[in-house]
Scaffold this motif. Sequence first.
Motif, PDB file in Angstrom:
ATOM      1  N   LYS A   1       0.825  -1.219   0.000  1.00 39.20           N
ATOM      2  CA  LYS A   1       0.000   0.000   0.000  1.00 39.20           C
ATOM      3  C   LYS A   1       0.853   1.260   0.000  1.00 39.20           C
ATOM      4  CE  LYS A   1      -3.620   0.289   2.652  1.00 39.20           C
ATOM      5  NZ  LYS A   1      -4.520   0.211   3.837  1.00 39.20           N
ATOM      6  N   ASN A   2       2.101   1.144   0.453  1.00 42.85           N
ATOM      7  CA  ASN A   2       2.982   2.303   0.564  1.00 42.85           C
ATOM      8  C   ASN A   2       4.073   2.302  -0.504  1.00 42.85           C
ATOM      9  OD1 ASN A   2       2.419   3.985   3.219  1.00 42.85           O
ATOM     10  ND2 ASN A   2       2.027   1.836   3.711  1.00 42.85           N
TER      11      ASN A   2
ATOM     12  N   TYR B   1       5.715   6.707   1.513  1.00 48.32           N
ATOM     13  CA  TYR B   1       4.820   6.629   2.676  1.00 48.32           C
ATOM     14  C   TYR B   1       3.497   7.325   2.406  1.00 48.32           C
ATOM     15  CZ  TYR B   1       2.803   8.157   7.091  1.00 48.32           C
ATOM     16  OH  TYR B   1       1.924   8.442   8.108  1.00 48.32           O
ATOM     17  N   LYS B   2       2.402   6.561   2.702  1.00 47.39           N
ATOM     18  CA  LYS B   2       1.050   7.103   2.565  1.00 47.39           C
ATOM     19  C   LYS B   2       0.232   6.881   3.832  1.00 47.39           C
ATOM     20  CE  LYS B   2       1.242   5.898  -2.347  1.00 47.39           C
ATOM     21  NZ  LYS B   2       0.786   4.949  -3.388  1.00 47.39           N
ATOM     22  N   THR B   3       0.365   5.690   4.400  1.00 45.08           N
ATOM     23  CA  THR B   3      -0.451   5.349   5.566  1.00 45.08           C
ATOM     24  C   THR B   3       0.264   4.310   6.406  1.00 45.08           C
ATOM     25  OG1 THR B   3      -2.591   4.465   6.298  1.00 45.08           O
ATOM     26  CG2 THR B   3      -1.673   3.575   4.248  1.00 45.08           C
TER      27      THR B   3
END
Length: 439
Positions: free
Chosen positions: A422-423, A435-437
Amino acid sequence: MNRYPTYYFVILFLAFLLSTIFWWLLLRDFNSSLIQVNTAGNYNESIYEFRPIDPDKIIVDKENNRKVISNIVNIAVKDTLSKTKDFISEFHKSYKQSDYQIIYADSTLNFIQIEVPDDQRIAFKNEIKEKMSPFELLVWDESLFSSNETNSKPDFEWFLRETNLSGSVANIDASDITIAIIDNGFDIYHPALIGRTYLPYNVIDKSENVQPRPENHGTHVASIAAGNQVSEANFHGICQTAKIMPIKIEDDNGYMTTTYIIKGILYAIKNKADVINLSLGLQSLNKISVEEQQNYMEFGAKDEESFWNEVFTYAEKNNTICVLAAGNSAMLTGVDPFQRSPKTIKVGAIDQNLQRTSFSNYGSYTTIFAPGKDILGAKPGNKFEMLEGTSMAAPIITGFVALLKSQNKKRSNAEIFALLHKNTELVNNLPILKYKTLN
């Protein structure tokens, strides 16, 4: 008057004497067998100490084109129910102790290290499985590893910006998380590391002495993963609040071997490290074609591949995730069997243009890419310096994994892999950390 004739007592006495002799002989043989295992067989683990690597025994193995110790063979019993002492007992029935000496044993992994005559190493490796057929064995050489870094010309700091990990994210509370750095030594009093280290360990002499070696590597790697903010240098690591467990695996002669690394991993797992950084790789010599690399990955060093997968599966079962540097040979990640386990995160390196660096390994075994060129980090003696290599990319991911685990310490390896995905952003056909979450 005596009720029994004299010969009756003579018979009783002789029966008692024969019985005594019988039990004495039986117990003597029984004790001798115990002594063979515990003394001649060197099973008592408390007496074992690592032997220094003999430089005169380092050779280039023609089969796999890498450096190995000519008189050492390692063995692991795959069946976790088997006992190390059972193997040792059977081994001494098949091999002369004067020629084949057990010099190390670890019952945790059913691991045994054997010293063999130099000219018998290959033959011994080929025959041991058949000769010890009651046991399912892994057999491998004592290969030499090296750290995956190269020198770099000074440049500006950029890796924090590019990964979106600069500023407040590094201060997220990860005080419950432990990062183990398995490397060549550490300056634990450096401003970037002081006050952060936890349970330091030297696998060579089993002490807390993890002082750095002349080549700066461990200090640099640890500071990238989790170093303090040092304003004078405009520096901070990826995760500033986790505990750092420094584990030294380089001996006084500058050697790092398979056994040293295994002991370091076991120490980290036993002391409940959440993530382990391994910026290391087997020492390779000449490059081979991509086709030869693929063929070797498919058919070569399968015992080593299986063994390392068991080690990393053991780590996974203890909720410890291992992050590996992909290597600096510009070859396929996974040529080194140390890197083939699906249980580990393998990290390649990118440059400031978000391109794979000229030195980074690559391919389908590479989990993720992170900055690995011109990376600022700590240097012993209160200094900082730029280095480059997948050794520098790996601790960026290690620090980020610590941040992910800070949100839920019980996150499984599978969940960490999913969050890493996801990142990432696909740039230049590479999955790059962005980095996103954390959730």
